[in-house]
Motif scaffolding. Structure first.
Motif, short mmCIF file in Angstrom:
data_model
loop_
_atom_site.label_atom_id
_atom_site.label_comp_id
_atom_site.label_asym_id
_atom_site.label_seq_id
_atom_site.Cartn_x
_atom_site.Cartn_y
_atom_site.Cartn_z
N LEU A 2 0.86 -1.18 0.00
CA LEU A 2 0.00 0.00 0.00
C LEU A 2 0.90 1.23 0.00
CD1 LEU A 2 -2.17 -1.31 2.97
CD2 LEU A 2 -2.61 -1.63 0.55
N ASP A 69 -6.36 7.26 6.20
CA ASP A 69 -7.11 6.01 6.07
C ASP A 69 -7.13 5.33 7.44
OD1 ASP A 69 -7.71 3.21 5.64
OD2 ASP A 69 -7.39 3.58 3.51
N GLU A 70 -8.29 5.33 8.07
CA GLU A 70 -8.35 4.85 9.46
C GLU A 70 -7.99 3.38 9.60
OE1 GLU A 70 -12.54 5.93 10.03
OE2 GLU A 70 -12.98 3.79 10.22
N TYR A 71 -8.27 2.58 8.59
CA TYR A 71 -7.93 1.15 8.66
C TYR A 71 -6.41 0.95 8.63
CZ TYR A 71 -7.59 -3.77 7.29
OH TYR A 71 -7.25 -5.09 7.21
N LEU A 72 -5.76 1.66 7.71
CA LEU A 72 -4.30 1.55 7.63
C LEU A 72 -3.65 2.08 8.90
CD1 LEU A 72 -3.59 2.61 3.92
CD2 LEU A 72 -4.00 0.34 4.87
N MET A 74 -5.00 2.00 11.87
CA MET A 74 -5.22 0.98 12.89
C MET A 74 -4.18 -0.14 12.76
SD MET A 74 -6.47 -2.30 13.43
CE MET A 74 -7.44 -2.73 11.98
N MET A 130 -5.53 -10.02 8.45
CA MET A 130 -6.19 -9.52 7.23
C MET A 130 -6.75 -10.67 6.40
SD MET A 130 -3.44 -6.56 6.21
CE MET A 130 -4.02 -6.16 4.58
N ARG A 131 -6.17 -11.85 6.57
CA ARG A 131 -6.62 -13.01 5.76
C ARG A 131 -7.61 -13.88 6.51
NH1 ARG A 131 -0.71 -14.44 3.17
NH2 ARG A 131 -0.65 -12.65 1.79
N ALA A 134 -13.87 -13.26 8.97
CA ALA A 134 -14.45 -12.45 10.06
C ALA A 134 -15.24 -13.32 11.02
CB ALA A 134 -15.35 -11.39 9.47
N GLU B 24 -12.40 7.72 -0.63
CA GLU B 24 -11.05 8.25 -0.34
C GLU B 24 -10.35 7.42 0.73
OE1 GLU B 24 -12.50 12.28 0.41
OE2 GLU B 24 -11.34 12.93 -1.31
N VAL B 25 -10.48 6.10 0.59
CA VAL B 25 -9.76 5.18 1.48
C VAL B 25 -9.07 4.14 0.59
CG1 VAL B 25 -11.38 5.47 3.41
CG2 VAL B 25 -11.72 3.60 1.77
N SER B 26 -8.30 3.26 1.19
CA SER B 26 -7.60 2.22 0.42
C SER B 26 -8.57 1.09 0.06
CB SER B 26 -6.43 1.66 1.23
OG SER B 26 -6.93 1.05 2.40
N GLN B 28 -7.90 -1.90 0.49
CA GLN B 28 -7.79 -2.82 1.62
C GLN B 28 -8.81 -2.47 2.71
OE1 GLN B 28 -5.26 -1.54 -0.06
NE2 GLN B 28 -4.31 -3.39 -0.84
N SER B 29 -9.05 -1.17 2.88
CA SER B 29 -10.05 -0.74 3.88
C SER B 29 -11.43 -1.22 3.48
CB SER B 29 -10.06 0.79 4.00
OG SER B 29 -8.81 1.25 4.41
N THR B 35 -15.85 -7.43 4.42
CA THR B 35 -15.79 -8.80 4.95
C THR B 35 -16.03 -8.86 6.47
OG1 THR B 35 -13.39 -8.55 5.09
CG2 THR B 35 -14.25 -9.69 3.15
N GLY B 36 -16.29 -7.71 7.06
CA GLY B 36 -16.61 -7.66 8.48
C GLY B 36 -15.41 -7.78 9.40
N ARG B 37 -14.21 -7.65 8.84
CA ARG B 37 -13.01 -7.76 9.69
C ARG B 37 -12.68 -6.42 10.34
NH1 ARG B 37 -10.79 -10.49 5.24
NH2 ARG B 37 -9.54 -8.65 4.85
N TYR B 38 -13.26 -5.35 9.84
CA TYR B 38 -13.01 -4.03 10.43
C TYR B 38 -14.32 -3.25 10.45
CZ TYR B 38 -11.31 0.72 11.04
OH TYR B 38 -11.12 1.99 11.51
N LEU B 44 -16.84 7.51 8.96
CA LEU B 44 -16.71 6.74 7.72
C LEU B 44 -18.00 6.00 7.40
CD1 LEU B 44 -15.07 5.79 5.33
CD2 LEU B 44 -13.99 4.05 6.77
#
Lengths: 134, 69
Positions: A2, A69-72, A74, A130-131, A134, B24-26, B28-29, B35-38, B44
């Protein structure tokens, strides 16, 4: 990989710091080896390799502030927490072993070495997380 | 948190990258949320809801209302 603007800025900061660290370390070890450093200058010289290392911690903090990017963000925070937990755990365990005279003394800059090693553990954890379903 | 993001995205024929660009996010986000992982932050989640013209609860299922498995 990324590569958003915040990550690019992070790498632009840490790559020169890594280079400066390597150059300073080699130069100062060589100078101490030759016995060329004494008195106050020796203290300043001994501290110099720590400066770029501290700079990498600052760069990481800057990245966490600048990442939109809040996920990145985190992921990086989790990676850093794992690194911190790993470093503190190993140093604490080693401290007790050392306190009872079971292992040799290690210099405290190994805390930074362990922390950077812990970043790889955190990175691995993030990949697995990440893999994971959930 | 379960959500309808994948369905809503598919209805518009958007890829994860398309949605990521709009939010405006990745990518991956988007993938992690889909997928409910985050679970996204409230800002957001609002942004996602506004993009699809829906309420947050029309997209995300409250964990308290999810069936126990």
């Amino acid at each position: 990989m990324l590569m958003n603007p915040a990550i690019r800025r992070y790498y632009r900061r840490i790559l020169p710091l890594g280079l400066v660290y390597a150059v300073l370390l080699v130069a100062i070890v060589a100078l101490f080896w030759r016995g060329a450093l004494h008195g106050p200058i020796a203290y300043v010289a001994a501290l110099l390799p720590a400066v770029p290392l501290i700079g990498t911690f600052v760069a990481l903090g800057q990245y966490m502030v600048e990442e939109t990017d809040e996920y990145l963000r985190m992921l990086m925070i989790r990676q850093s927490l794992i690194a911190s937990g790993f470093m503190v755990s190993v140093m604490t365990a080693w401290g007790f072993l050392e306190g009872f005279g079971l292992v040799p003394h290690i210099v405290s800059y190994y805390a930074a070495v362990l922390w950077f090693a812990g970043l790889w553990i955190g990175w691995g954890y993030n990949i697995v997380a990440m893999r994971r379903p959930a | 948190m379960k959500n309808r993001l994948k369905v809503l995205r598919a209805e518009r024929d958007w890829s994860q990258g398309d949605l990521a660009e709009r939010l405006e996010v990745s990518r991956q986000s988007v993938n992690a949320i889909e997928t409910g992982r985050y679970d996204p932050s409230l800002p957001l989640a609002f942004k996602i809801a506004e993009l699809f013209g829906l309420a947050i609860e029309d997209i995300f299922t409250s964990p308290s209302k999810e069936p126990v498995t």
